[in-house]
Scaffold this active site. Structure first.
Site, short mmCIF file in Angstrom:
data_model
loop_
_atom_site.label_atom_id
_atom_site.label_comp_id
_atom_site.label_asym_id
_atom_site.label_seq_id
_atom_site.Cartn_x
_atom_site.Cartn_y
_atom_site.Cartn_z
N ARG A 172 4.46 1.19 -1.16
CA ARG A 172 5.69 1.08 -1.92
C ARG A 172 5.53 0.10 -3.08
NH1 ARG A 172 9.88 0.94 0.84
NH2 ARG A 172 8.86 1.31 2.82
N SER B 240 -4.46 -10.44 4.86
CA SER B 240 -3.56 -10.27 6.01
C SER B 240 -3.78 -8.93 6.71
CB SER B 240 -2.10 -10.39 5.56
OG SER B 240 -1.80 -9.43 4.56
N CYS C 206 0.81 -1.22 0.00
CA CYS C 206 0.00 0.00 0.00
C CYS C 206 0.84 1.27 0.00
CB CYS C 206 -0.95 0.00 1.20
SG CYS C 206 -0.11 -0.12 2.79
#
Length: 448
Positions: A52, A192, A50
């Site tokens: 890089r 995750s 989110c």
């Protein structure tokens, strides 16, 4: 071949640009193969999160590698190269190792010390392995980086330095809603990040947690783990009506929670939405609705959460992790330099063995009356002499090769003895020696 990293992150690019460049699913697989197909690229792994997008590659030429990666990123994101390159950073050779170790330890994250990056890099490596774009070089680099990240989180208090993005989001939620305890939360997604969100909500005292996901079974498993309940993704609007906090991170690539949906469900009541997806899950237009607060990656960046994220009291923990990274980078580079001289050493010993065998054969031809016992003694003596003569130079060249200028010593050895470590016999023996080293040394598969 050399290591290369080309990327952009929350430190160098606005979230709107990161959102355009980020790749997931089939698009990520295609980008992996497109970059790998370039003549200058031997291996490639992509870390796309989110905040890089980084391409790690093994290339034969610096400029050729940079051009190939940049062109592919531009083509896949539909962002013109001149606009993209202003936000890119490039690392080469030793700097690649230092950068990846720093990233995996959470020192380059929006929330310093966050641990999700460990799992994200592990997933990136697995995908590259499954697609066959990661070879021995990137495998070894990424596996070692994961070990360094685990060590940093085990040996220091870096986890406590900066909360995760979820923790930061809940801090902002409490500024709007007051204490989070007793509030009702809706988590959209079951990956995750969503799992981390649900656990963080539970730890913060939220006892009514609803999980919505496109695959109901995954939503049910996550909900059960936090004592909540699961619903279908189609039920999100209904659940919005009674939710106080909404956290969404689906990776759908399109808007999941629209402005009209929120308007119908909220009807002016206070509602806090945390959008951790890239691209956005929540339509930014919901900010115009009364009582609705939306926090996304871009607004968190603008609020200053893209900095170091720690205060002076945490400086010791950050310094401790930096010390670990520095020591691990030095050790990794030392081992890599030492490993590079192995084929040269083996080529030297192979050449010496060939000379010994040739001379013993010549002796037998000239003096055929030598009996078997005497011939064995002479052969063993010659081999011992050669081994003793080569022992000190080979030990020293391995030690010297570990230094920053170590390549020069191996090069000198090759020049002095006219060695070619790439001949089939030397390469085969080197590969055997490497496998034996891996069986007892630092190499091996990460236990995931």
């Amino acid at each position: 071949m050399s290591l290369l990293t080309v990327g952009l992150s929350h430190r160098t690019a606005p979230v709107a640009l990161l959102e355009r460049v980020a790749v997931t699913g089939d698009a990520l697989v295609k980008l992996l193969h497109d970059i790998r197909s370039d003549e200058h690229v031997a291996e490639v792994m992509i870390v796309s999160t989110c905040n890089r997008v980084e391409v790690y590659a093994e290339v034969d030429r610096f400029h050729g590698g940079v051009t190939a990666v940049t062109e592919m990123l531009s083509a896949h994101s539909d962002v013109p190269q001149d606009q993209l390159t202003r936000h890119l950073y490039v690392h080469y050779e030793d700097r690649v190792v230092e950068h990846l170790f720093t990233v995996v330890c959470g020192l380059d994250s929006m929330a310093v010390g966050e641990g999700q990056i460990l799992g994200q890099v592990r997933q990136s490596l697995r995908l590259a392995q499954e697609q066959g774009t990661a070879g021995s070089t990137l495998n070894e680099l990424a596996q070692q980086a994961l070990r360094v990240g685990k060590r940093a989180h085990t040996e220091t208090g870096i986890d406590r330095v900066g909360a995760s993005l979820v923790g930061l989001g809940l801090t902002l939620a409490e500024r709007v809603l007051g204490p989070i305890q007793g509030k009702r939360a809706l988590v959209v997604g079951a990956g995750s990040m969503s799992a981390l969100s649900a656990v963080t909500l539970g730890r913060a005292g939220v006892t009514d947690i609803v999980v919505a996901n496109r695959t109901f079974e995954r939503a049910a498993r996550l909900a059960q783990s936090v004592g909540g309940r699961a619903v279908e993704l189609a039920d999100v609007e209904r659940e919005l009506a009674s939710a106080d906090v909404v956290i969404s991170c689906t990776g759908a690539g399109t808007v999941v929670i629209g402005t009209e949906m929120v308007a119908r469900a909220a009807r002016g009541k206070p509602l806090f939405l945390l959008d951790l997806a890239l691209p956005h899950d929540v339509d930014p237009g919901v900010r115009m609705l009364p009582g609705v607060t939306l926090v996304d990656l871009e607004s968190m960046q603008e609020a200053g959460f893209g900095g170091d994220g720690h205060d002076g009291g945490a400086s010791d923990e950050v310094a401790a992790v930096r010390s670990i990274v520095s020591a691990e980078v030095c050790e990794y580079l030392r081992a890599e330099r030492a490993a590079k001289v192995t084929p040269t050493v083996i080529a030297l010993r192979a050449k010496a063995a060939d000379v010994v065998e040739t001379e013993i054969g010549r002796l037998v031809t000239r003096v055929p009356e030598i009996d078997g016992r005497l011939r064995g003694e002479i052969s063993q003596t010659i081999r011992r002499v050669v081994d003793k003569l080569l022992h000190e130079p080979t030990v020293r060249v391995k030690r010297l090769a570990a230094s920053p200028a170590g390549d020069h010593y191996a090069e000198a050895l090759r020049e002095l003895f006219d060695l070619n470590p790439k001949v089939p016999e030397a390469v085969t023996r080197a590969e055997v020696a490497e496998v034996e080293t891996d069986a007892t040394g630092r190499s091996g598969e990460e236990d995931a």
